[in-house]
Design an enzyme around this catalytic site. Structure first.
Site, PDB file in Angstrom:
ATOM      1  CE1 TYR A   1      -4.155   1.516  -0.145  1.00 60.06           C
ATOM      2  CE2 TYR A   1      -3.584   2.601   1.909  1.00 60.06           C
ATOM      3  CZ  TYR A   1      -4.423   2.459   0.826  1.00 60.06           C
ATOM      4  OH  TYR A   1      -5.538   3.263   0.718  1.00 60.06           O
TER       5      TYR A   1
ATOM      6  CE  LYS B   1      -6.983   6.282   1.078  1.00 60.99           C
ATOM      7  NZ  LYS B   1      -7.960   7.163   0.400  1.00 60.99           N
TER       8      LYS B   1
HETATM    9  P1  NAP Z   1     -12.502   3.984  -7.707  1.00 65.16           P
HETATM   10  O1  NAP Z   1     -13.832   3.518  -8.132  1.00 65.16           O
HETATM   11  O2  NAP Z   1     -11.360   3.775  -8.652  1.00 65.16           O
HETATM   12  O3  NAP Z   1     -12.604   5.509  -7.270  1.00 65.16           O
HETATM   13  C1  NAP Z   1     -11.470   6.354  -7.175  1.00 65.16           C
HETATM   14  C2  NAP Z   1     -11.860   7.628  -7.846  1.00 65.16           C
HETATM   15  O4  NAP Z   1     -10.851   8.638  -7.721  1.00 65.16           O
HETATM   16  C3  NAP Z   1     -12.076   7.412  -9.346  1.00 65.16           C
HETATM   17  O5  NAP Z   1     -13.316   7.956  -9.713  1.00 65.16           O
HETATM   18  C4  NAP Z   1     -10.915   8.188  -9.921  1.00 65.16           C
HETATM   19  O6  NAP Z   1     -11.096   8.596 -11.256  1.00 65.16           O
HETATM   20  C5  NAP Z   1     -10.869   9.339  -8.943  1.00 65.16           C
HETATM   21  N1  NAP Z   1      -9.734  10.211  -9.207  1.00 65.16           N
HETATM   22  C6  NAP Z   1      -8.431   9.858  -9.350  1.00 65.16           C
HETATM   23  N2  NAP Z   1      -7.718  10.959  -9.692  1.00 65.16           N
HETATM   24  C7  NAP Z   1      -8.598  12.002  -9.754  1.00 65.16           C
HETATM   25  C8  NAP Z   1      -8.483  13.371 -10.073  1.00 65.16           C
HETATM   26  N3  NAP Z   1      -7.309  13.936 -10.375  1.00 65.16           N
HETATM   27  N4  NAP Z   1      -9.606  14.147 -10.045  1.00 65.16           N
HETATM   28  C9  NAP Z   1     -10.795  13.611  -9.734  1.00 65.16           C
HETATM   29  N5  NAP Z   1     -10.972  12.305  -9.431  1.00 65.16           N
HETATM   30  C10 NAP Z   1      -9.882  11.513  -9.453  1.00 65.16           C
HETATM   31  O7  NAP Z   1     -12.035   3.267  -6.355  1.00 65.16           O
HETATM   32  P2  NAP Z   1     -12.651   3.285  -4.876  1.00 65.16           P
HETATM   33  O8  NAP Z   1     -12.077   2.086  -4.229  1.00 65.16           O
HETATM   34  O9  NAP Z   1     -14.109   3.490  -4.919  1.00 65.16           O
HETATM   35  O10 NAP Z   1     -11.926   4.536  -4.221  1.00 65.16           O
HETATM   36  C11 NAP Z   1     -12.621   5.585  -3.561  1.00 65.16           C
HETATM   37  C12 NAP Z   1     -11.894   5.956  -2.278  1.00 65.16           C
HETATM   38  O11 NAP Z   1     -12.029   4.874  -1.355  1.00 65.16           O
HETATM   39  C13 NAP Z   1     -10.403   6.186  -2.441  1.00 65.16           C
HETATM   40  O12 NAP Z   1      -9.991   7.256  -1.599  1.00 65.16           O
HETATM   41  C14 NAP Z   1      -9.806   4.897  -1.922  1.00 65.16           C
HETATM   42  O13 NAP Z   1      -8.475   5.043  -1.464  1.00 65.16           O
HETATM   43  C15 NAP Z   1     -10.764   4.617  -0.787  1.00 65.16           C
HETATM   44  N6  NAP Z   1     -10.760   3.236  -0.256  1.00 65.16           N
HETATM   45  C16 NAP Z   1     -10.890   2.166  -1.077  1.00 65.16           C
HETATM   46  C17 NAP Z   1     -10.879   0.883  -0.557  1.00 65.16           C
HETATM   47  C18 NAP Z   1     -11.011  -0.321  -1.449  1.00 65.16           C
HETATM   48  O14 NAP Z   1     -10.645  -1.431  -1.021  1.00 65.16           O
HETATM   49  N7  NAP Z   1     -11.511  -0.186  -2.659  1.00 65.16           N
HETATM   50  C19 NAP Z   1     -10.742   0.695   0.821  1.00 65.16           C
HETATM   51  C20 NAP Z   1     -10.620   1.810   1.649  1.00 65.16           C
HETATM   52  C21 NAP Z   1     -10.624   3.085   1.101  1.00 65.16           C
HETATM   53  P3  NAP Z   1     -10.200   7.795 -12.385  1.00 65.16           P
HETATM   54  O15 NAP Z   1     -10.735   6.407 -12.423  1.00 65.16           O
HETATM   55  O16 NAP Z   1     -10.386   8.558 -13.627  1.00 65.16           O
HETATM   56  O17 NAP Z   1      -8.768   7.834 -11.913  1.00 65.16           O
END
Ligand code: NAP
Length: 262
Positions: free
Chosen positions: A155, A162
């Site tokens: 990570y 984070k």
């Molecule tokens: P996701 O569907 O890939 O969402 C991440 C989002 O961030 C995407 O829409 C991405 O767009 C956007 N993003 C990246 N760069 C950006 C920019 N410059 N401007 C605007 N948007 C941007 O994945 P997710 O897992 O739902 O992630 C959402 C949050 O949850 C993140 O903070 C992640 O770290 C957190 N999280 C995830 C998990 C897990 O296991 N999935 C667990 C804990 C926390 P693009 O696709 O175009 O890059």
């Protein structure tokens, strides 16, 4: 239930129907919120527009959160359309894929800056830009992961980001507190999304998660959506600066069961 009736929520970070932001949008819609959605760029428009239509949302704006002008324009547009904003959700993270494997010390200076800019600073930038438009009792929410507190192999720079994001939650909660505005984070267990796919070893970790977590279940975007409704509703009116775990209890473990068995 209509826990968010009369509230307007702007949600940043929808990439597709697996995104945590989509789980939150669905739950907010089910609870009566009026929604605005934002996505990263034109490439995602094709996927996000039909999702917005499915929940009757007409405010769908592209916004690259690395760009202050785009953030300002999105905030002004939201204010022009809705008048006030009651809820802001930041569900965004990014780091170079090649820095989410191997040793953390290989993180480049540019990669470190990028991860901190998109995954951390953007939450503060959004809070600042939307500040004039927040209603009293507004709620801000971001998404974090346990890799901020403990080492989660691969990570790497995202764990460091984070940790900074969670500190930002506390400082923003302090700043906004006198206005009655709350700022919280949800620390979600592993969910199969685009962002997660970039972390080396994620699939194996995801598969083993339900064997180890106290609740013996993986976490879904619907689970996170429900917790987000709670934190952004008046049910949580005295809760701010917190990180709420939605992880089937994984974070309470000191030693995985397989090592504790005699
Ligand atoms: P996701 O569907 O890939 O969402 C991440 C989002 O961030 C995407 O829409 C991405 O767009 C956007 N993003 C990246 N760069 C950006 C920019 N410059 N401007 C605007 N948007 C941007 O994945 P997710 O897992 O739902 O992630 C959402 C949050 O949850 C993140 O903070 C992640 O770290 C957190 N999280 C995830 C998990 C897990 O296991 N999935 C667990 C804990 C926390 P693009 O696709 O175009 O890059």
């Amino acid at each position: 239930m209509n826990l968010l009736e009369g509230k307007t929520a702007i949600i940043f970070g929808i990439a597709n129907d697996r995104s945590i932001a989509w789980g939150i949008a669905k739950a907010f819609h089910e609870n009566g919120a009026t929604l605005g959605l934002s996505y990263a760029g034109e490439a995602l428009e094709r996927r996000v527009k039909p999702l917005a239509e499915a929940i009757g949302c007409t405010f769908v704006e592209s916004c690259d959160v690395a760009d202050d002008d785009q953030i300002r324009a999105t905030a002004e547009k939201a204010a022009a359309v809705f008048g006030k904003v009651d809820i802001l959700v930041h569900s965004i993270g990014f780091a170079n894929r090649d820095e989410l494997s191997g040793p953390y010390y290989n993180t480049s200076r540019a990669g470190f800056h990028l991860a901190m800019d998109i995954s951390v600073y953007s939450f503060t930038a959004l809070a600042k830009a939307f500040q004039p438009y927040f209603s009293p009792n507004a709620a801000l929410l971001t998404l974090t992961y346990y890799g901020s507190e403990k080492v989660a192999p691969h990570y790497n720079v995202m764990g460091v980001a984070k940790a900074a994001l969670e500190a930002s939650v506390r400082y923003l909660a302090y700043d906004f507190g006198p206005q009655g505005i709350r700022v919280n984070a949800i620390s979600a267990g592993p969910i199969r999304t685009l962002a997660a796919a970039g972390v080396s070893g994620f699939k194996t970790m995801y598969r083993r998660f339900a064997d180890l977590a106290p609740l013996r279940q993986n976490v879904t975007i619907e689970d996170v959506g429900k917790a987000a409704v709670f934190l952004c509703s008046d049910l949580a009116v005295k809760t701010t600066g917190q990180v709420l775990f939605v992880d089937s209890g994984y974070n309470i473990l000191g030693i995985p069961e397989e090592l504790g068995e005699s």
